[in-house]
Structures are given as C-alpha cells and as structure tokens.
Design an enzyme around this catalytic site. Structure first.
Site, PDB file in Angstrom:
ATOM      1  N   LYS A 181      53.796 -49.143 -80.247  1.00 44.10           N
ATOM      2  CA  LYS A 181      54.413 -49.051 -78.924  1.00 44.10           C
ATOM      3  C   LYS A 181      53.365 -48.465 -77.963  1.00 44.10           C
ATOM      4  O   LYS A 181      52.993 -47.296 -78.049  1.00 44.10           O
ATOM      5  CB  LYS A 181      55.651 -48.120 -78.989  1.00 44.10           C
ATOM      6  CG  LYS A 181      56.397 -48.048 -77.669  1.00 44.10           C
ATOM      7  CD  LYS A 181      56.232 -46.665 -77.063  1.00 44.10           C
ATOM      8  CE  LYS A 181      56.831 -46.503 -75.701  1.00 44.10           C
ATOM      9  NZ  LYS A 181      56.075 -47.101 -74.602  1.00 44.10           N
ATOM     10  N   GLU A 256      47.538 -36.162 -81.216  1.00 47.07           N
ATOM     11  CA  GLU A 256      46.396 -35.791 -80.387  1.00 47.07           C
ATOM     12  C   GLU A 256      46.929 -35.603 -78.981  1.00 47.07           C
ATOM     13  O   GLU A 256      47.501 -36.539 -78.401  1.00 47.07           O
ATOM     14  CB  GLU A 256      45.316 -36.886 -80.396  1.00 47.07           C
ATOM     15  CG  GLU A 256      44.579 -37.009 -81.705  1.00 47.07           C
ATOM     16  CD  GLU A 256      43.877 -35.743 -82.171  1.00 47.07           C
ATOM     17  OE1 GLU A 256      43.574 -34.868 -81.332  1.00 47.07           O
ATOM     18  OE2 GLU A 256      43.658 -35.618 -83.386  1.00 47.07           O
ATOM     19  N   CYS A 290      41.449 -36.809 -72.322  1.00 44.55           N
ATOM     20  CA  CYS A 290      41.817 -35.527 -72.922  1.00 44.55           C
ATOM     21  C   CYS A 290      40.576 -34.681 -73.160  1.00 44.55           C
ATOM     22  O   CYS A 290      40.680 -33.473 -73.320  1.00 44.55           O
ATOM     23  CB  CYS A 290      42.598 -35.738 -74.201  1.00 44.55           C
ATOM     24  SG  CYS A 290      41.723 -36.731 -75.382  1.00 44.55           S
ATOM     25  N   GLU A 391      46.679 -28.448 -68.319  1.00 43.16           N
ATOM     26  CA  GLU A 391      45.958 -29.728 -68.227  1.00 43.16           C
ATOM     27  C   GLU A 391      46.371 -30.438 -66.941  1.00 43.16           C
ATOM     28  O   GLU A 391      47.559 -30.659 -66.702  1.00 43.16           O
ATOM     29  CB  GLU A 391      46.285 -30.609 -69.431  1.00 43.16           C
ATOM     30  CG  GLU A 391      45.489 -31.894 -69.407  1.00 43.16           C
ATOM     31  CD  GLU A 391      45.680 -32.753 -70.651  1.00 43.16           C
ATOM     32  OE1 GLU A 391      46.834 -33.024 -71.018  1.00 43.16           O
ATOM     33  OE2 GLU A 391      44.660 -33.157 -71.238  1.00 43.16           O
TER      34      GLU A 391
HETATM   35  N1  LIG Z   1      44.947 -38.589 -74.318  1.00 44.14           N
HETATM   36  C1  LIG Z   1      45.701 -37.618 -73.955  1.00 44.14           C
HETATM   37  O1  LIG Z   1      45.570 -36.569 -74.449  1.00 44.14           O
HETATM   38  C2  LIG Z   1      46.733 -37.869 -72.925  1.00 44.14           C
HETATM   39  C3  LIG Z   1      47.370 -36.808 -72.318  1.00 44.14           C
HETATM   40  N2  LIG Z   1      48.305 -37.063 -71.386  1.00 44.14           N
HETATM   41  C4  LIG Z   1      48.901 -35.894 -70.700  1.00 44.14           C
HETATM   42  O2  LIG Z   1      50.277 -36.112 -70.537  1.00 44.14           O
HETATM   43  C5  LIG Z   1      50.633 -36.078 -69.170  1.00 44.14           C
HETATM   44  C6  LIG Z   1      51.771 -37.038 -68.921  1.00 44.14           C
HETATM   45  O3  LIG Z   1      51.404 -38.378 -69.221  1.00 44.14           O
HETATM   46  P1  LIG Z   1      52.483 -39.368 -69.793  1.00 44.14           P
HETATM   47  O4  LIG Z   1      52.036 -40.758 -69.712  1.00 44.14           O
HETATM   48  O5  LIG Z   1      53.795 -39.051 -69.158  1.00 44.14           O
HETATM   49  O6  LIG Z   1      52.485 -38.931 -71.348  1.00 44.14           O
HETATM   50  P2  LIG Z   1      53.561 -39.238 -72.435  1.00 44.14           P
HETATM   51  O7  LIG Z   1      53.351 -38.305 -73.564  1.00 44.14           O
HETATM   52  O8  LIG Z   1      54.903 -39.307 -71.819  1.00 44.14           O
HETATM   53  O9  LIG Z   1      53.193 -40.742 -72.884  1.00 44.14           O
HETATM   54  C7  LIG Z   1      52.422 -41.072 -74.023  1.00 44.14           C
HETATM   55  C8  LIG Z   1      53.147 -42.135 -74.838  1.00 44.14           C
HETATM   56  O10 LIG Z   1      54.372 -41.608 -75.329  1.00 44.14           O
HETATM   57  C9  LIG Z   1      55.460 -42.457 -74.953  1.00 44.14           C
HETATM   58  N3  LIG Z   1      56.653 -41.650 -74.785  1.00 44.14           N
HETATM   59  C10 LIG Z   1      57.127 -41.057 -73.655  1.00 44.14           C
HETATM   60  N4  LIG Z   1      58.265 -40.394 -73.918  1.00 44.14           N
HETATM   61  C11 LIG Z   1      58.531 -40.555 -75.231  1.00 44.14           C
HETATM   62  C12 LIG Z   1      59.568 -40.118 -76.099  1.00 44.14           C
HETATM   63  N5  LIG Z   1      60.580 -39.352 -75.670  1.00 44.14           N
HETATM   64  N6  LIG Z   1      59.505 -40.461 -77.398  1.00 44.14           N
HETATM   65  C13 LIG Z   1      58.488 -41.213 -77.867  1.00 44.14           C
HETATM   66  N7  LIG Z   1      57.486 -41.695 -77.086  1.00 44.14           N
HETATM   67  C14 LIG Z   1      57.502 -41.359 -75.789  1.00 44.14           C
HETATM   68  C15 LIG Z   1      54.973 -43.105 -73.674  1.00 44.14           C
HETATM   69  O11 LIG Z   1      55.724 -44.264 -73.369  1.00 44.14           O
HETATM   70  P3  LIG Z   1      55.950 -44.711 -71.826  1.00 44.14           P
HETATM   71  O12 LIG Z   1      54.603 -45.005 -71.291  1.00 44.14           O
HETATM   72  O13 LIG Z   1      56.820 -45.888 -71.937  1.00 44.14           O
HETATM   73  O14 LIG Z   1      56.602 -43.541 -71.153  1.00 44.14           O
HETATM   74  C16 LIG Z   1      53.529 -43.387 -74.040  1.00 44.14           C
HETATM   75  O15 LIG Z   1      53.454 -44.512 -74.881  1.00 44.14           O
HETATM   76  C17 LIG Z   1      49.350 -36.387 -68.444  1.00 44.14           C
HETATM   77  O16 LIG Z   1      49.359 -35.893 -67.158  1.00 44.14           O
HETATM   78  C18 LIG Z   1      48.351 -35.701 -69.317  1.00 44.14           C
HETATM   79  O17 LIG Z   1      48.301 -34.346 -69.027  1.00 44.14           O
HETATM   80  C19 LIG Z   1      48.662 -38.327 -71.048  1.00 44.14           C
HETATM   81  C20 LIG Z   1      48.060 -39.411 -71.611  1.00 44.14           C
HETATM   82  C21 LIG Z   1      47.005 -39.243 -72.580  1.00 44.14           C
HETATM   83  O1  LIG Z   2      36.410 -39.056 -74.448  1.00 42.07           O
HETATM   84  C1  LIG Z   2      36.773 -40.078 -75.017  1.00 42.07           C
HETATM   85  O2  LIG Z   2      36.052 -41.062 -75.122  1.00 42.07           O
HETATM   86  C2  LIG Z   2      38.130 -40.153 -75.670  1.00 42.07           C
HETATM   87  C3  LIG Z   2      39.130 -39.321 -74.957  1.00 42.07           C
HETATM   88  C4  LIG Z   2      40.472 -39.452 -75.534  1.00 42.07           C
HETATM   89  O3  LIG Z   2      40.651 -39.658 -76.684  1.00 42.07           O
HETATM   90  C5  LIG Z   2      41.650 -39.329 -74.681  1.00 42.07           C
HETATM   91  O4  LIG Z   2      41.519 -39.054 -73.511  1.00 42.07           O
HETATM   92  O5  LIG Z   2      42.751 -39.509 -75.207  1.00 42.07           O
END
Ligand SMILES: NC(=O)C1=CN([C@@H]2O[C@H](COP(=O)(O)OP(=O)(O)OC[C@H]3O[C@@H](n4cnc5c(N)ncnc54)[C@H](OP(=O)(O)O)[C@@H]3O)[C@@H](O)[C@H]2O)C=CC1
Ligand SMILES: O=C(O)CCC(=O)C(=O)O
Length: 489
Positions: A181, A256, A290, A391
């Site tokens: 997903k 992660e 991240c 963050e």
């Molecule tokens: N790599 C990283 O570490 C990341 C960190 N973030 C952090 O998270 C913040 C918010 O971003 P956001 O996109 O809202 O992150 P989310 O954690 O909401 O989204 C990540 C994934 O989880 C899914 N998801 C959301 N809600 C649920 C749930 N209740 N159960 C299972 N899966 C779920 C999302 O689906 P859908 O898109 O359909 O909501 C998406 O596929 C950012 O501002 C950032 O700080 C965000 C992205 C990456």
């Molecule tokens: O720095 C990168 O290339 C990977 C970062 C990462 O895994 C993320 O933002 O979720």
C-alpha cells in the site's frame, strides 16, 4: 471556442495478477504540487474487503513462490530492473510531477531503484545458512533461512520509487509474497513501478498493490491477522499504530520513522565543504527526507564564518517547478506539508528564535498554483525549542552555537530521534569521540546527513526506528526466520 478537457489516466489495483477497479466506484486524485490545477492521475479508493482479497491472493501464492527457489526469484528481480531501466524517463518525470523533487533527483532515485533490484537479484545466489559443528559428531547441523510468508508494506510519499523497492525486492528474493500500500500522494509513481514487476513476469499473487486512504486501507492492512510481517516507513504517529496492531497480532514488524538530524561543525572544519553538505542535506528534496539536516550545531570560533557562507549559498537557491532544469529546489509535496512547514516557521519566531533568512510562502506568478516556500534559517535557537526538537520535514535549519565538541554532541543527542548525524572536523580525535558518543544509526564524518548506500544497513536509534535495519544484507534479518536443522543418519 472549443473547451480543452484534461485526460486523466486512472490507475487500478493489482490483485492476483489482474489490474482491477475498486468496487467502491470511487477514485482519488493525485495532483502536481508545482501546479495544483494539474492532476497526474487517479487512484482507486479501495475498500477493506479488497485489502482482504489482496491478502488472500498473497496467501495463496506463498507456497509456490517459496518453492520457486532463491536463484529463480533473483533472476526475476533482475528482469524487473531491466523493465525499470526501460522506463526511467517516464517514471522519473511522473515522480517529479507527482511529488515535486527536481528531475535530476527523481532520475537519481529511479536509478537507485534499479541498483537495489540488481543487488537483491544477486542475493538469490548467496548463502542462505551456515553449517555449525554439532556436539554429536555423527550429526550435521546447519541453519536455513525461511521466508516469513505474507508481508504488508506501507510506504511514504517522499521516496516513491526507492523506498517501495528497498522493501519489496528483499521481501521477494527471500521468498515472501507481498501486499503493498503506497502513500496516496505518490501512488501513480508507485503504480508505474508495480507495472515493471508485472512486465518482468512475476507469478500472479506474489505482489499485490492496493491504493486508498491510510485510515481505511492502511488500517485494514495493519490490523489483519493473516499477515506474517509488516514493514512501514512514515510518521511516528502511524508507526506507533503499526507497532500496536502487529504486537497484538503477534507478527514481526519493522518501522522507519522520523529524524531531527544534526550536523556539527567544529572550529577546525573546512567551511566550504560543511556548507555544501548542509545545503544538500537540508534543502534537497525540499528537506523532505527522514535523513535531512535540520539542526546545525556550530562551535563558536567558526560560527560567524559558517553562518555568512551558509547564508550566501542559500540565497543562490533557485526555487520552482522541478521539471525546469534551472531549478534547484522544488515545492513541498502537498498543501498539508507546506502548512506544516509554515506553522513551524511561525512557532520558531514565537519561541524567540531569530529568522535569519527565508521562510516566506511564494505565491506570485509562476508560484501561484504550487506549494512553494523559501528555505529558512533560524539562529538564537535553544535545544528545548520545538523547532530544535520536532521533525519539520521541510527546508528549515536551526543554528545552535556551542563552545566545545562535548557540548555539541550533548545537544545533538538531546532529541527523541536518532537517525542520522554528521560531523565536520579535521581532527581525528574529535571524529572518533563523535562516532562513539553520538546516538544515531547513520554516522557521517565530513559528509552530509542525508544519502543512503543501498548495500549498507539503514535505520535509526531511539524513536527513529524499531532498531531493525533495512537494505544491504541486514534486510535478511527482517524478511526471514532461521531454522536450525540437525540431521543424523
Ligand atoms: N521517511 C520518513 O521518515 C517519513 C516521515 N514522515 C513524517 O510524517 C509526517 C506526516 O506525513 P504523512 O504522509 O501524513 O505520514 P503517514 O505516516 O500518515 O503516511 C505514511 C504511510 O502510512 C499510511 N497511513 C496513514 N495513516 C495510516 C493508518 N492509520 N494505518 C496504516 N497506514 C496509514 C499513509 O497512507 P496515505 O498516504 O493514504 O495517508 C502512507 O502510506 C511528515 O510531516 C513527516 O514528519 C512522512 C513521510 C516519510
Ligand atoms: O536519505 C535518503 O536517501 C533516504 C531517506 C529516507 O529513507 C527517507 O526519507 O525516508
């Protein structure tokens, strides 16, 4: 005058080897963050019944896939890599249009996806166990890796090619079947990646792809009792839900999540090299990694020089649509992400930090329909402020001044996160202390905080992850279980 209508491609779910519309009859739009009037594609708004169907399909495929053998599974991944290579331009353009990072970054990410697939294709030819001397000299004792079974994969929007591939490729080569997903905001790119797996000839049911809201599709996936493992990258709050559900169901999980990654610059550092590392780490991908740099901790003797050089270079950053080759930094990936960044810029000022540069939303002319913000640099930041603790996931740097390397490391460790940390110095002793004392899973010396090597373990400490590692050989620890076998004739 004839009316111009935009044709929008609709992307389906991929379940049991077939592309299908959702029975909900509803779709979600994926829009271009550089121009919100452009819809990149439509995705299925799936139902919980369809999540069950995808899990059932993966369950039916799991024995056949396990028995396919690691070598053959690896060969299939090599074919997926070739498919992705044929489609680099289209997938990278879709990534830029859907998520906003610049085209060179999107091409780099897609090429990284190809390299990850080739790395795990070769895993199919590497050892899957060890022979261990048994106390009984007549016996043969060895370990053998076995797949978990069906793995759920939930990915974020910031690396819509690399993150799905670094989870799907090891899951498959080690013999698991998958329900994937993607984040809704970048699901068109993800669908195009899944098509590469289909075109490479993956057997039906081995990889299932289902789109829809996290609160419906994601929730149904994490709460399913039929999964054997789940891996997630995204926010801390969703990660905690995944952990709770997986613990309740007794399945293996891997998370992660975020970072609040520091770069320490000591008096003996090469300033130009530090500035380049900070710029790239903090502002590439509009700070939406991240591993992005968000705190810059500078020793007092070099503070003014570093600040001046950083400001001068930040002012040169060109902001705009990532499809345009003159642009260095694209928009935020979504309106909600932009609003989060603007909110933190406001919070920083209210907390008493000084906004040295940037931080304004851009709305005029070519920026009118996009989610643009200037990179922002704060100083007079203290470690307890929210902008130094939480963050932000945007192009925002907090500068903190310190007297000694010990103070710098204490401040660097003073957050709940522990993903990546970097030190700029020419003193080997300081580098060694940093390597020992820093609480981070990725430790970098004279190199930026972002940037991940696909052949090396990736993951964080403290609230950044569950302590498990992804990528490289480390992935094997999550996607397999060990059987210890003893045979006597
Ligand atoms: N790599 C990283 O570490 C990341 C960190 N973030 C952090 O998270 C913040 C918010 O971003 P956001 O996109 O809202 O992150 P989310 O954690 O909401 O989204 C990540 C994934 O989880 C899914 N998801 C959301 N809600 C649920 C749930 N209740 N159960 C299972 N899966 C779920 C999302 O689906 P859908 O898109 O359909 O909501 C998406 O596929 C950012 O501002 C950032 O700080 C965000 C992205 C990456
Ligand atoms: O720095 C990168 O290339 C990977 C970062 C990462 O895994 C993320 O933002 O979720």
């Amino acid at each position: 005058m004839a009316k111009f209508t935009q044709t929008v491609e609709v992307f389906q779910n991929y379940i049991n080897g077939e592309w299908k519309d959702s029975t909900s009859g509803q779709v979600m739009d994926s829009v271009n963050p550089a121009n919100k009037t452009e819809t990149i594609g439509q995705l299925q708004s799936s139902t919980t019944e369809e999540v069950d169907e995808a899990i059932q399909s993966a369950t039916e495929a799991k024995i056949g896939w396990r028995k396919t053998g690691a070598y053959q599974r690896g060969q299939l991944l090599a074919s997926v890599a070739n498919e992705l290579e044929k489609n680099v331009d289209d997938i990278a353009e879709t990534l830029t249009k859907e998520m906003g990072k610049t085209l060179p970054e999107a091409i780099g990410e897609t090429q990284r996806g190809i390299a990850i697939l080739r790395y795990y294709a070769a895993e199919g030819m590497r050892k899957e166990g060890e022979v261990i001397p048994a106390s009984d000299k007549e016996a043969l004792m060895f370990t053998k890796r076995t797949p978990l079974g069906v793995v759920g994969i939930i990915t974020p929007w910031n690396f819509p090619v690399a993150i799905p591939i670094w989870k799907i490729a090891p899951a498959l080569v080690y013999g698991n079947t998958v329900v994937f997903k993607p984040a809704s905001e970048s699901a068109v790119t993800a669908a195009k990646v899944v098509k590469c797996f289909e075109h490479a000839g993956l057997p039906k049911g081995v990889l299932n792809f289902i789109t829809g809201k996290g609160s419906i599709v994601g929730e149904a996936l994490i709460n399913s009792k039929k999964l054997n493992g789940i891996t997630f990258t995204g926010s801390e709050s969703t990660g905690k839900r995944v952990a709770k559900a997986a613990s309740a169901n007794g399945i293996k999980y891997q998370l992660e999540m975020g970072g609040k990654n520091p770069v320490i610059v000591l008096d003996d550092a090469d300033v130009q090299s530090a500035v380049q590392g900070i710029l790239s780490g903090a502002f590439k991908s509009t700070g939406q990694k991240c591993t992005a740099t968000s705190r810059v901790i500078v020793q007092e003797g070099i503070y003014e020089e570093l600040k001046a050089a950083l400001l001068a270079e930040t002012k040169k950053i060109t902001i705009g649509d990532g499809m345009n080759s003159s642009i260095w930094m694209g928009p935020c990936a979504s309106e909600s992400q932009l609003n989060t960044v603007l909110e933190y810029i406001q919070i920083g000022q209210e907390e008493g930090a000084t906004l040295l540069y940037g931080g304004q939303r851009l709305t005029e002319n070519e920026y009118a329909h996009g989610f643009y913000v200037e990179p922002a640099i704060f100083e007079q930041v203290t470690s307890t402020m929210r902008i130094a603790q939480e963050e932000i996931f945007g192009p925002v740097i907090a500068l903190l001044k310190v007297k000694t390397v010990e103070e710098a490391i204490d401040i660097a460790n003073d957050t709940e996160f522990g993903l990546s940390a970097s030190l700029y110095t020419s003193n080997i002793g300081s580098a060694l202390s940093f390597i020992d004392d820093i609480e981070a899973g990725l430790v970098r010396v004279n190199s930026e905080s972002a940037g991940v090597e696909l052949q090396a373990p990736f993951g964080g400490m403290k609230a950044s992850s569950t302590g498990t590692r992804e990528q490289g050989e480390a992935a094997k620890e999550f996607y397999t279980a060990i059987k210890t076998v003893l045979i006597r004739s």
